[in-house]
Design an enzyme around this catalytic site. Structure first.
Site, PDB file in Angstrom:
ATOM      1  N   ASN A 284      -1.626  96.755 -62.285  1.00 33.21           N
ATOM      2  CA  ASN A 284      -2.698  97.347 -63.093  1.00 33.21           C
ATOM      3  C   ASN A 284      -2.226  97.927 -64.422  1.00 33.21           C
ATOM      4  O   ASN A 284      -2.982  97.953 -65.380  1.00 33.21           O
ATOM      5  CB  ASN A 284      -3.467  98.387 -62.279  1.00 33.21           C
ATOM      6  CG  ASN A 284      -2.584  99.452 -61.696  1.00 33.21           C
ATOM      7  OD1 ASN A 284      -1.358  99.298 -61.658  1.00 33.21           O
ATOM      8  ND2 ASN A 284      -3.178 100.531 -61.246  1.00 33.21           N
TER       9      ASN A 284
ATOM     10  N   GLU B 286       4.878 105.509 -55.316  1.00 34.75           N
ATOM     11  CA  GLU B 286       3.580 105.776 -55.951  1.00 34.75           C
ATOM     12  C   GLU B 286       2.597 104.790 -55.352  1.00 34.75           C
ATOM     13  O   GLU B 286       2.586 103.619 -55.737  1.00 34.75           O
ATOM     14  CB  GLU B 286       3.682 105.592 -57.462  1.00 34.75           C
ATOM     15  CG  GLU B 286       4.570 106.590 -58.160  1.00 34.75           C
ATOM     16  CD  GLU B 286       4.054 108.013 -58.098  1.00 34.75           C
ATOM     17  OE1 GLU B 286       2.904 108.214 -57.647  1.00 34.75           O
ATOM     18  OE2 GLU B 286       4.795 108.921 -58.474  1.00 34.75           O
TER      19      GLU B 286
ATOM     20  N   CYS C   2      -4.995 103.670 -59.319  1.00 33.08           N
ATOM     21  CA  CYS C   2      -4.652 104.218 -57.997  1.00 33.08           C
ATOM     22  C   CYS C   2      -5.247 105.601 -57.767  1.00 33.08           C
ATOM     23  O   CYS C   2      -5.594 105.961 -56.650  1.00 33.08           O
ATOM     24  CB  CYS C   2      -3.148 104.279 -57.869  1.00 33.08           C
ATOM     25  SG  CYS C   2      -2.399 105.090 -59.274  1.00 33.08           S
TER      26      CYS C   2
ATOM     27  N   GLU D  35       6.463 111.056 -60.595  1.00 37.53           N
ATOM     28  CA  GLU D  35       6.841 110.444 -61.859  1.00 37.53           C
ATOM     29  C   GLU D  35       6.435 111.399 -62.980  1.00 37.53           C
ATOM     30  O   GLU D  35       5.681 112.342 -62.774  1.00 37.53           O
ATOM     31  CB  GLU D  35       6.143 109.093 -62.029  1.00 37.53           C
ATOM     32  CG  GLU D  35       6.568 108.118 -60.940  1.00 37.53           C
ATOM     33  CD  GLU D  35       6.379 106.658 -61.282  1.00 37.53           C
ATOM     34  OE1 GLU D  35       5.229 106.240 -61.428  1.00 37.53           O
ATOM     35  OE2 GLU D  35       7.402 105.944 -61.381  1.00 37.53           O
TER      36      GLU D  35
HETATM   37  P1  NAD Z   1       1.398  95.546 -53.682  1.00 34.94           P
HETATM   38  O1  NAD Z   1       1.809  96.588 -52.727  1.00 34.94           O
HETATM   39  O2  NAD Z   1       0.825  94.291 -53.151  1.00 34.94           O
HETATM   40  O3  NAD Z   1       2.646  95.087 -54.572  1.00 34.94           O
HETATM   41  C1  NAD Z   1       3.376  96.032 -55.337  1.00 34.94           C
HETATM   42  C2  NAD Z   1       4.717  95.435 -55.704  1.00 34.94           C
HETATM   43  O4  NAD Z   1       5.545  95.375 -54.541  1.00 34.94           O
HETATM   44  C3  NAD Z   1       4.657  94.009 -56.258  1.00 34.94           C
HETATM   45  O5  NAD Z   1       5.575  93.898 -57.327  1.00 34.94           O
HETATM   46  C4  NAD Z   1       5.100  93.179 -55.072  1.00 34.94           C
HETATM   47  O6  NAD Z   1       5.694  91.953 -55.441  1.00 34.94           O
HETATM   48  C5  NAD Z   1       6.124  94.089 -54.430  1.00 34.94           C
HETATM   49  N1  NAD Z   1       6.387  93.860 -53.011  1.00 34.94           N
HETATM   50  C6  NAD Z   1       5.547  93.364 -52.072  1.00 34.94           C
HETATM   51  N2  NAD Z   1       6.166  93.326 -50.867  1.00 34.94           N
HETATM   52  C7  NAD Z   1       7.409  93.833 -51.041  1.00 34.94           C
HETATM   53  C8  NAD Z   1       8.514  94.068 -50.185  1.00 34.94           C
HETATM   54  N3  NAD Z   1       8.466  93.792 -48.881  1.00 34.94           N
HETATM   55  N4  NAD Z   1       9.637  94.610 -50.692  1.00 34.94           N
HETATM   56  C9  NAD Z   1       9.701  94.918 -52.009  1.00 34.94           C
HETATM   57  N5  NAD Z   1       8.693  94.704 -52.884  1.00 34.94           N
HETATM   58  C10 NAD Z   1       7.554  94.174 -52.405  1.00 34.94           C
HETATM   59  O7  NAD Z   1       0.422  96.268 -54.686  1.00 34.94           O
HETATM   60  P2  NAD Z   1      -0.432  95.632 -55.865  1.00 34.94           P
HETATM   61  O8  NAD Z   1      -1.515  94.841 -55.237  1.00 34.94           O
HETATM   62  O9  NAD Z   1       0.471  94.992 -56.858  1.00 34.94           O
HETATM   63  O10 NAD Z   1      -1.010  96.948 -56.554  1.00 34.94           O
HETATM   64  C11 NAD Z   1      -2.123  97.611 -56.062  1.00 34.94           C
HETATM   65  C12 NAD Z   1      -1.726  98.817 -55.259  1.00 34.94           C
HETATM   66  O11 NAD Z   1      -0.844  99.641 -56.011  1.00 34.94           O
HETATM   67  C13 NAD Z   1      -2.904  99.689 -54.921  1.00 34.94           C
HETATM   68  O12 NAD Z   1      -2.828 100.126 -53.581  1.00 34.94           O
HETATM   69  C14 NAD Z   1      -2.776 100.875 -55.837  1.00 34.94           C
HETATM   70  O13 NAD Z   1      -3.379 102.036 -55.390  1.00 34.94           O
HETATM   71  C15 NAD Z   1      -1.300 100.996 -55.984  1.00 34.94           C
HETATM   72  N6  NAD Z   1      -0.961 101.664 -57.231  1.00 34.94           N
HETATM   73  C16 NAD Z   1      -0.458 102.933 -57.178  1.00 34.94           C
HETATM   74  C17 NAD Z   1      -0.155 103.607 -58.333  1.00 34.94           C
HETATM   75  C18 NAD Z   1       0.408 104.997 -58.297  1.00 34.94           C
HETATM   76  O14 NAD Z   1       1.033 105.394 -59.255  1.00 34.94           O
HETATM   77  N7  NAD Z   1       0.244 105.748 -57.228  1.00 34.94           N
HETATM   78  C19 NAD Z   1      -0.363 102.985 -59.562  1.00 34.94           C
HETATM   79  C20 NAD Z   1      -0.874 101.702 -59.581  1.00 34.94           C
HETATM   80  C21 NAD Z   1      -1.163 101.051 -58.407  1.00 34.94           C
END
Ligand code: NAD
Length: 483
Positions: free
Chosen positions: A152, A249, A283, A457
């Protein structure tokens, strides 16, 4: 405007290609068209990036904080000069309207580089007097840090992790989300242009398995993930197996509580910012909007009226204020939740469907009469879907707001100052707002409690998560020993 990146990865100060890795198409969310392609990192690429980071980190850590800070600050200046170009890239990567990306993406990266660049020279230990003897402490870098991003905020996430890591003398290997691979490469390129030694900040592409390979590598001291809770659980467990530092996060289902003494337009504005900015792909969004019964109908009427002013269209047109979802997959997840909302008996106030145009557009959607047990009130949707829930009194609102596994954010709108602080004081959430929603200045700590995350962060807090303290006991006299 070149949308196809020069190459897939950025390692040891230069672009690197390796077409052996699985291809990843870059899709422009506003049209659904493929605008470029990168390749996932092979094990050889992952190894090369980590080896480069490990070698570079030692020299980087030996530099003074002022020298490190100067490079980060210079990178911030370059980013500000190129804000328009970088914002156009971010819009192609994510589909977010240029109106937004011009304001909060590259600029937020610049803020982080400036802030941590400024702090780098003031990272000190302390002196602890113990009679004749004394202890001094040294704040040391952790070593090689891995950053893993969500889709995002690709520029912001790459910088929010990179800036404090580098300020503290660490090196970083960053893996962007496979959905948005472009922007982190630009950040790496600009850091090198600003004078960053090669290997200190590297970018490798790939899906979850590349992330997992990075997390499991013994050369890595710390992992910072922005992603979903299920991914967070996996990454946290893998890091724990090797006793690594983590920042997590993760997702949320945050409450926004609106009392009937609130300024109606401000409350509606907060709810719009907390649900529809970035098409709801934030998020910390306040997606459970608890509205006190006295103003519920007025709130819904004003909300529907203001949503009618949303300019939905081409994200590259600066007049557009609402763009597409990042991908077809995310759009379908969101539409699935909309169907569940309807099926479980929530009252659809507006939106509720895909828009009839190219790209992955979902109309801004509001459900009223939502109850706590409905799926749309319990699970993170990560799209433009607001749930409005009614409440009678403060105690009830507080209890229901906290009744979730998540704890990222919480907000309250009221004119009663005491109540505002009393309610926020009881919120089980890390990033809270009073008469506002979703502000994220680099000076303020950002992060969640409960399942929403670990660590913080931004702000001085981030320094604790990218450094460790060594204490040194200094004896001035003779050593006494029992034998
Ligand atoms: P996701 O969890 O599917 O993927 C996040 C990242 O993790 C990607 O780069 C992915 O390739 C990687 N990944 C996936 N499996 C992994 C593994 N086993 N080991 C290491 N890396 C792995 O999330 P998304 O769909 O990209 O993003 C949406 C989510 O992120 C939502 O739940 C949102 O709330 C959260 N988010 C949180 C924040 C925050 O700061 N708290 C900010 C933005 C998004």
């Amino acid at each position: 405007m070149q949308l196809q990146p020069t190459a897939s990865h950025f390692i040891d100060g230069a672009y690197v290609e390796d077409t052996e890795g699985a291809p990843i198409d870059i899709i422009y969310p506003a049209t659904g068209q493929v605008i470029g392609r990168v390749h996932a990192a092979t094990p050889a690429i992952v190894d090369r990036a980590l080896a480069s980071a490990e070698a570079a980190q030692r020299d980087w850590a030996r530099r003074t904080g002022r020298e490190r800070g100067r490079i980060l600050t210079r990178a911030a200046a370059i980013i500000r000069e190129r804000n328009h170009e970088l914002s156009v890239l971010e819009t192609h990567d994510t589909g977010k309207p240029l109106q937004e990306t011009l304001a909060v993406d590259a600029t937020s990266a610049a803020d982080a580089l400036e802030y941590f660049g400024g702090l780098a020279a003031s990272l000190t230990g302390e002196h602890i007097a113990l009679g004749e003897d004394w202890v001094y402490t040294v704040r040391e870098p952790l070593g090689v840090c891995v950053g893993i991003g969500a889709w995002n905020y690709p520029t912001q996430i790459a910088a929010w992790k990179g800036a404090p890591a580098l300020a503290c003398g660490n090196a970083m290997v960053f893996k962007p989300s496979e959905t948005t691979p472009i922007c982190a490469l630009k950040l790496a390129e600009i850091l090198v242009e600003a004078g960053l030694p090669k290997g200190v900040y590297n970018v490798v592409q790939g899906m979850g398995e590349v992330g997992a390979a990075l997390v499991g590598d013994p050369r890595v001291a710390k992992v910072s993930l922005t992603g979903s809770v299920p991914t967070g659980r996996k990454v946290y467990a893998a890091a724990a197996a090797q006793m690594k530092h983590v920042t997590m996060e993760l997702g949320g289902k945050s409450p926004l509580i609106i009392f009937d003494d609130a300024d109606l337009d401000n409350a509606v504005g907060g709810a719009i910012n907390g649900n529809f900015y970035s098409s709801g792909q934030v998020c910390s969004n306040g997606t459970r909007v608890f509205v006190q019964k006295g103003i519920k109908e007025a709130f819904l009427a004003r909300l529907a009226e203001r949503l009618g002013d949303a300019v939905i269209g081409d994200p590259l047109d600066e007049a557009t204020s609402f763009g597409p979802m990042v991908s077809a997959a995310q759009m379908n997840i969101v539409l699935g939740y909309v169907d569940k909302g309807k099926a479980e008996g929530a009252r659809l106030i507006c939106g509720g469907q895909r828009l009839a145009r190219d790209g992955f557009y979902v109309a801004p959607t509001v459900f009223a009469d939502v109850s706590d047990d409905m799926t749309i009130a319990r699970e993170e949707i990560f799209g433009p879907v607001m749930s409005v829930l009614d409440f009678e009194d403060e105690a009830e609102a507080v209890a229901r707001a906290n009744a979730t596994e998540f704890g990222l954010s919480a907000g309250v709108f009221t004119r009663d100052l005491s109540r505002a602080h009393r309610v926020i004081g009881q919120m089980q959430a890390g990033s809270c707002f009073i008469n506002s929603y979703n502000d994220a200045p680099v000076e303020a700590p950002f992060g969640g409690v409960k399942a929403s995350g670990v660590g913080r962060e931004n702000s001085k807090e981030a320094i604790q998560h990218y450094s460790q303290v060594k204490s040194v006991y200094v004896r001035m006299g003779d050593v006494e020993a029992p034998f």
